[in-house]
Design a protein around this motif. Sequence first.
Motif, PDB file in Angstrom:
ATOM      1  N   ILE A 222      38.152 -10.704 -33.044  1.00 40.56           N
ATOM      2  CA  ILE A 222      38.268 -10.717 -31.583  1.00 40.56           C
ATOM      3  C   ILE A 222      39.508  -9.957 -31.127  1.00 40.56           C
ATOM      4  N   THR A 223      40.602 -10.113 -31.857  1.00 42.43           N
ATOM      5  CA  THR A 223      41.823  -9.382 -31.524  1.00 42.43           C
ATOM      6  C   THR A 223      41.614  -7.878 -31.681  1.00 42.43           C
ATOM      7  N   ALA A 224      40.904  -7.487 -32.737  1.00 40.36           N
ATOM      8  CA  ALA A 224      40.626  -6.064 -32.961  1.00 40.36           C
ATOM      9  C   ALA A 224      39.769  -5.476 -31.856  1.00 40.36           C
ATOM     10  N   ALA A 225      39.015  -6.330 -31.166  1.00 37.51           N
ATOM     11  CA  ALA A 225      38.187  -5.873 -30.048  1.00 37.51           C
ATOM     12  C   ALA A 225      38.959  -5.873 -28.737  1.00 37.51           C
ATOM     13  N   SER A 226      40.281  -6.011 -28.820  1.00 42.96           N
ATOM     14  CA  SER A 226      41.168  -5.999 -27.649  1.00 42.96           C
ATOM     15  C   SER A 226      40.901  -7.167 -26.701  1.00 42.96           C
ATOM     16  N   ALA A 227      40.459  -8.268 -27.251  1.00 39.09           N
ATOM     17  CA  ALA A 227      40.266  -9.494 -26.477  1.00 39.09           C
ATOM     18  C   ALA A 227      41.257 -10.538 -26.980  1.00 39.09           C
ATOM     19  N   THR A 228      41.505 -11.543 -26.162  1.00 38.00           N
ATOM     20  CA  THR A 228      42.421 -12.619 -26.539  1.00 38.00           C
ATOM     21  C   THR A 228      41.630 -13.790 -27.110  1.00 38.00           C
ATOM     22  N   PRO A 229      41.820 -14.120 -28.374  1.00 37.51           N
ATOM     23  CA  PRO A 229      41.056 -15.228 -28.965  1.00 37.51           C
ATOM     24  C   PRO A 229      41.301 -16.539 -28.229  1.00 37.51           C
ATOM     25  N   VAL A 230      40.247 -17.299 -28.014  1.00 32.19           N
ATOM     26  CA  VAL A 230      40.381 -18.585 -27.345  1.00 32.19           C
ATOM     27  C   VAL A 230      41.268 -19.497 -28.189  1.00 32.19           C
ATOM     28  N   ALA A 231      42.137 -20.232 -27.539  1.00 36.64           N
ATOM     29  CA  ALA A 231      43.065 -21.120 -28.242  1.00 36.64           C
ATOM     30  C   ALA A 231      42.441 -22.498 -28.437  1.00 36.64           C
ATOM     31  N   PRO A 232      42.907 -23.240 -29.425  1.00 37.97           N
ATOM     32  CA  PRO A 232      42.394 -24.603 -29.598  1.00 37.97           C
ATOM     33  C   PRO A 232      42.898 -25.525 -28.502  1.00 37.97           C
ATOM     34  N   GLU A 233      42.112 -26.558 -28.217  1.00 40.40           N
ATOM     35  CA  GLU A 233      42.568 -27.606 -27.318  1.00 40.40           C
ATOM     36  C   GLU A 233      43.638 -28.436 -28.024  1.00 40.40           C
ATOM     37  N   ALA A 234      44.436 -29.150 -27.271  1.00 39.62           N
ATOM     38  CA  ALA A 234      45.433 -30.028 -27.874  1.00 39.62           C
ATOM     39  C   ALA A 234      44.761 -31.136 -28.673  1.00 39.62           C
ATOM     40  N   ALA A 235      43.621 -31.598 -28.188  1.00 37.38           N
ATOM     41  CA  ALA A 235      42.845 -32.630 -28.875  1.00 37.38           C
ATOM     42  C   ALA A 235      41.450 -32.618 -28.272  1.00 37.38           C
ATOM     43  N   TYR A 236      40.533 -33.310 -28.937  1.00 39.65           N
ATOM     44  CA  TYR A 236      39.135 -33.362 -28.493  1.00 39.65           C
ATOM     45  C   TYR A 236      38.679 -34.817 -28.431  1.00 39.65           C
ATOM     46  N   VAL A 237      37.647 -35.059 -27.665  1.00 44.08           N
ATOM     47  CA  VAL A 237      37.132 -36.418 -27.508  1.00 44.08           C
ATOM     48  C   VAL A 237      35.790 -36.526 -28.220  1.00 44.08           C
ATOM     49  N   PRO A 238      35.722 -37.216 -29.344  1.00 43.57           N
ATOM     50  CA  PRO A 238      34.430 -37.411 -30.014  1.00 43.57           C
ATOM     51  C   PRO A 238      33.460 -38.161 -29.113  1.00 43.57           C
ATOM     52  N   ALA A 239      32.174 -37.882 -29.292  1.00 41.38           N
ATOM     53  CA  ALA A 239      31.157 -38.557 -28.482  1.00 41.38           C
ATOM     54  C   ALA A 239      31.146 -40.060 -28.743  1.00 41.38           C
ATOM     55  N   LYS A 240      31.530 -40.465 -29.976  1.00 38.99           N
ATOM     56  CA  LYS A 240      31.601 -41.883 -30.329  1.00 38.99           C
ATOM     57  C   LYS A 240      32.964 -42.150 -30.962  1.00 38.99           C
ATOM     58  N   PRO A 241      33.496 -43.345 -30.767  1.00 39.69           N
ATOM     59  CA  PRO A 241      34.800 -43.655 -31.363  1.00 39.69           C
ATOM     60  C   PRO A 241      34.752 -43.575 -32.889  1.00 39.69           C
ATOM     61  N   VAL A 242      35.826 -43.160 -33.494  1.00 36.81           N
ATOM     62  CA  VAL A 242      35.951 -43.123 -34.953  1.00 36.81           C
ATOM     63  C   VAL A 242      36.773 -44.327 -35.373  1.00 36.81           C
ATOM     64  N   THR A 243      36.130 -45.260 -36.054  1.00 34.72           N
ATOM     65  CA  THR A 243      36.787 -46.519 -36.404  1.00 34.72           C
ATOM     66  C   THR A 243      36.706 -46.859 -37.889  1.00 34.72           C
ATOM     67  N   ASP A 244      35.802 -46.183 -38.629  1.00 37.93           N
ATOM     68  CA  ASP A 244      35.619 -46.494 -40.043  1.00 37.93           C
ATOM     69  C   ASP A 244      34.993 -45.297 -40.750  1.00 37.93           C
TER      70      ASP A 244
END
Length: 311
Positions: A222-244
């Motif tokens: 993407i950088t070679a195509a003169s575009a700015t790569p999308v950055a990661p989010e600080a965190a993400y919200v899973p569709a379901k809680p992760v507990t085990d």
Amino acid sequence: MTARPTDLSRRRVLRPGAVAAVALPLAACSTGNYEEPDPLAPLLAAADADAAAARKLASGEGGDVAAQIADARAAHAAALKPEVDRLNRPKPAASTAPAAGPADVAGFKDRLAAVRQQAEDLVPGLPAYRAGLAASVAAGCAALQRVSPSIGGGEDAKPIAAPSGKLPDEAVDPLQKALAAEHAALWVYGLVSAFLSAEFGNALKSGRAEHTARRDVLIQAITAASATPVAPEAAYVPAKPVTDGPSAASVVATAEADCAAAWLGVVTHTDDAGVRGLALQALVAAARRGTPWRQQAAEKPVAIALPGQHS
């Protein structure tokens, strides 16, 4: 670093359908006139034969493995048939018709590998929608190869390498979406490590390594195509809680399914053979990684029949 709940992004990417923006385009309405047999017809015939053979085996010694093969291959046939019927090309010669389905479950080991390769070989030269069908069938066969040692395990994806030459303009946006999915997957692999026992160490390590490599290749392209790569989010919200352990396995499987959908979107949004090749291998890899995680989470079906496509 684990973010506090108040820091979590509201961007819920870790759920089915999260990458709908790169869903497969609708098939063309025209039928056209062709003198050559449809290249998808052998895939359809093989899927029909495999589904029938596996269904018979499922009622006997084949059991659950045969039933899963039957369901997946029937889904392949159901996806392929409308497209083959739409074009109504000449039927293949009898000498090129696929052999009947395997006589036992073990016979599906070579059969799935052969169909997977046949479908992969078609992807570079097909129109976008049809390339997506072939790619999804190939990935579905790859996912099935990991259901049981009796039919697997098959080879993993080829080495990761950036496409050569200038990146086509139409490929930049879908590759950005694939990069966003890879960022999210890496975050998930970090999240679940606290909930999984040491026996999952190798799976976590290899999954993280492959997603990191694909992320880096995407940033480079993407950088070679003169575009700015999308950055990661600080965190993400899973569709379901992760507990085990099971919920951790489930969120990894969902992240892999999101990656599959994003990479299938790349296949269907460019005609560039190099970019399609990169996307196909990433799609196959995500499908294969997702299967054991779905198995660990007790999700059904264990192997997604058509990875990347919306159910």
